[in-house]
Design a protein around this motif. Sequence first.
Motif, short mmCIF file in Angstrom:
data_model
loop_
_atom_site.label_atom_id
_atom_site.label_comp_id
_atom_site.label_asym_id
_atom_site.label_seq_id
_atom_site.Cartn_x
_atom_site.Cartn_y
_atom_site.Cartn_z
N SER A 165 0.96 -1.11 -0.04
CA SER A 165 -0.21 -0.14 -0.04
C SER A 165 0.92 1.25 0.07
N ALA A 166 0.69 1.92 -0.91
CA ALA A 166 1.39 3.20 -1.06
C ALA A 166 0.81 4.28 -1.99
N PRO A 167 1.26 5.34 -1.98
CA PRO A 167 0.35 6.50 -2.75
C PRO A 167 0.24 6.09 -4.50
N ASP A 168 1.41 5.41 -5.09
CA ASP A 168 1.23 5.05 -6.44
C ASP A 168 0.37 3.65 -6.56
N THR A 169 0.12 3.06 -5.50
CA THR A 169 -0.71 1.90 -5.63
C THR A 169 -2.27 2.02 -5.16
N PHE A 170 -2.61 3.30 -4.72
CA PHE A 170 -3.83 3.40 -3.95
C PHE A 170 -4.88 3.20 -5.25
N GLN A 171 -5.89 2.47 -5.09
CA GLN A 171 -6.91 2.19 -5.87
C GLN A 171 -6.19 1.57 -7.34
N PHE A 172 -5.30 0.99 -7.25
CA PHE A 172 -4.63 0.27 -8.32
C PHE A 172 -5.56 -0.43 -9.17
N MET A 173 -6.54 -1.01 -8.68
CA MET A 173 -7.61 -1.62 -9.39
C MET A 173 -8.63 -0.85 -9.71
N SER A 174 -8.59 0.00 -10.80
CA SER A 174 -9.53 1.29 -10.95
C SER A 174 -10.70 0.66 -11.86
N ARG A 175 -11.40 1.42 -12.28
CA ARG A 175 -12.78 1.09 -13.09
C ARG A 175 -11.92 0.74 -14.49
N GLU A 176 -11.03 1.28 -14.97
CA GLU A 176 -10.36 1.13 -16.44
C GLU A 176 -9.68 -0.28 -16.25
N ASN A 177 -9.00 -0.33 -15.05
CA ASN A 177 -8.46 -1.89 -15.09
C ASN A 177 -9.55 -2.94 -14.94
N PHE A 178 -10.54 -2.91 -14.41
CA PHE A 178 -11.42 -3.70 -14.16
C PHE A 178 -12.06 -4.21 -15.62
N ARG A 179 -12.32 -2.96 -16.21
CA ARG A 179 -12.98 -2.90 -17.67
C ARG A 179 -11.96 -3.97 -18.47
N GLN A 180 -10.59 -3.87 -18.26
CA GLN A 180 -9.76 -4.72 -19.03
C GLN A 180 -9.57 -6.18 -18.68
N MET A 181 -10.35 -6.63 -17.45
CA MET A 181 -10.26 -7.90 -17.31
C MET A 181 -10.97 -8.90 -18.04
N LYS A 182 -10.74 -9.93 -18.22
CA LYS A 182 -11.17 -11.02 -18.91
C LYS A 182 -12.54 -11.20 -18.46
N PRO A 183 -13.51 -11.34 -19.22
CA PRO A 183 -14.83 -11.71 -18.85
C PRO A 183 -15.05 -13.00 -18.01
N GLY A 184 -15.51 -12.96 -16.87
CA GLY A 184 -15.71 -14.08 -15.98
C GLY A 184 -14.73 -14.34 -15.26
N SER A 185 -13.52 -13.61 -15.08
CA SER A 185 -12.55 -13.66 -14.47
C SER A 185 -12.50 -13.60 -13.04
N ILE A 186 -11.59 -13.79 -12.05
CA ILE A 186 -11.61 -13.80 -10.73
C ILE A 186 -10.49 -12.93 -10.03
N LEU A 187 -10.75 -11.77 -8.99
CA LEU A 187 -9.75 -11.16 -8.31
C LEU A 187 -9.57 -11.59 -7.12
N ILE A 188 -8.11 -11.61 -6.71
CA ILE A 188 -7.94 -12.14 -5.55
C ILE A 188 -6.93 -10.91 -4.83
N ASN A 189 -7.33 -10.46 -3.75
CA ASN A 189 -6.59 -9.40 -2.97
C ASN A 189 -6.04 -9.93 -1.35
N THR A 190 -5.05 -10.26 -1.31
CA THR A 190 -4.53 -10.73 -0.07
C THR A 190 -3.47 -9.51 0.44
N SER A 191 -3.46 -8.46 -0.28
CA SER A 191 -2.51 -7.52 0.18
C SER A 191 -3.11 -6.30 0.88
#
Length: 217
Positions: A165-191
């Motif tokens: 967690s740092a200023p340059d990773t804040f909301q790294f997974m943005s709307r734009e990045n979610f739009r780029q994800m493969k349909p039907g994919s899965i996000l894992i966040n243990t960070s």
Amino acid sequence: MIFADAIRPVPRELIEKMPHLKLIHSEGVGYDKIDCAAARERGVFVCNNAAANSQAVAEQAVLLMLACLRRTVEGDRMVRAGRQMEAKSTWSLEGIRELWSCRVGLIGLGAIGRETAKRLRSFDCPVCYYSRTRRPAEENALGVTYAPLPQLLSQCDIVSLHLPSAPDTFQFMSRENFRQMKPGSILINTSRGELVDDSALIAALRSGRLAGAGLDT
């Protein structure tokens, strides 16, 4: 000395009230809640426990991948409601994805990312990674391949976050990045939770862009 919880703030006000303070030590990996600028001004050392829990978190990441693929939470609720035969017949027709058939993308290849890659080798699934610095030596050792972020997001069935967690990773997974994800994919966040735009995640789940999310943040 202050021995601090990794997510509990150590603000400037506290540091300035302790004239004999010499050391602030985070009990975990993260130290972003410590006012490092204030500590630096006072000559106070700041330390963390790098890689202290890397193996445990890597296991948790794989657990969440399996839980999402096997729809563990939904299945548990159906069994407790006496609907196990419905679950069995429905999922037998729909099919259940298995980890070996999924392409997994790791965002970040630090201590936890590397431990996660090691464990995924046992599942025989292809693994790629993205980081700001490419790591050829570790690619060979871990059996992973490098992928630019847009390629990783668009081609991977599972995307697992392993960033600080740092200023340059804040909301790294943005709307734009979610739009780029493969349909039907899965996000894992243990960070850390700050890495994800929660409203964008909810929208991606509701729209069906994501099939699921495994969160331990």
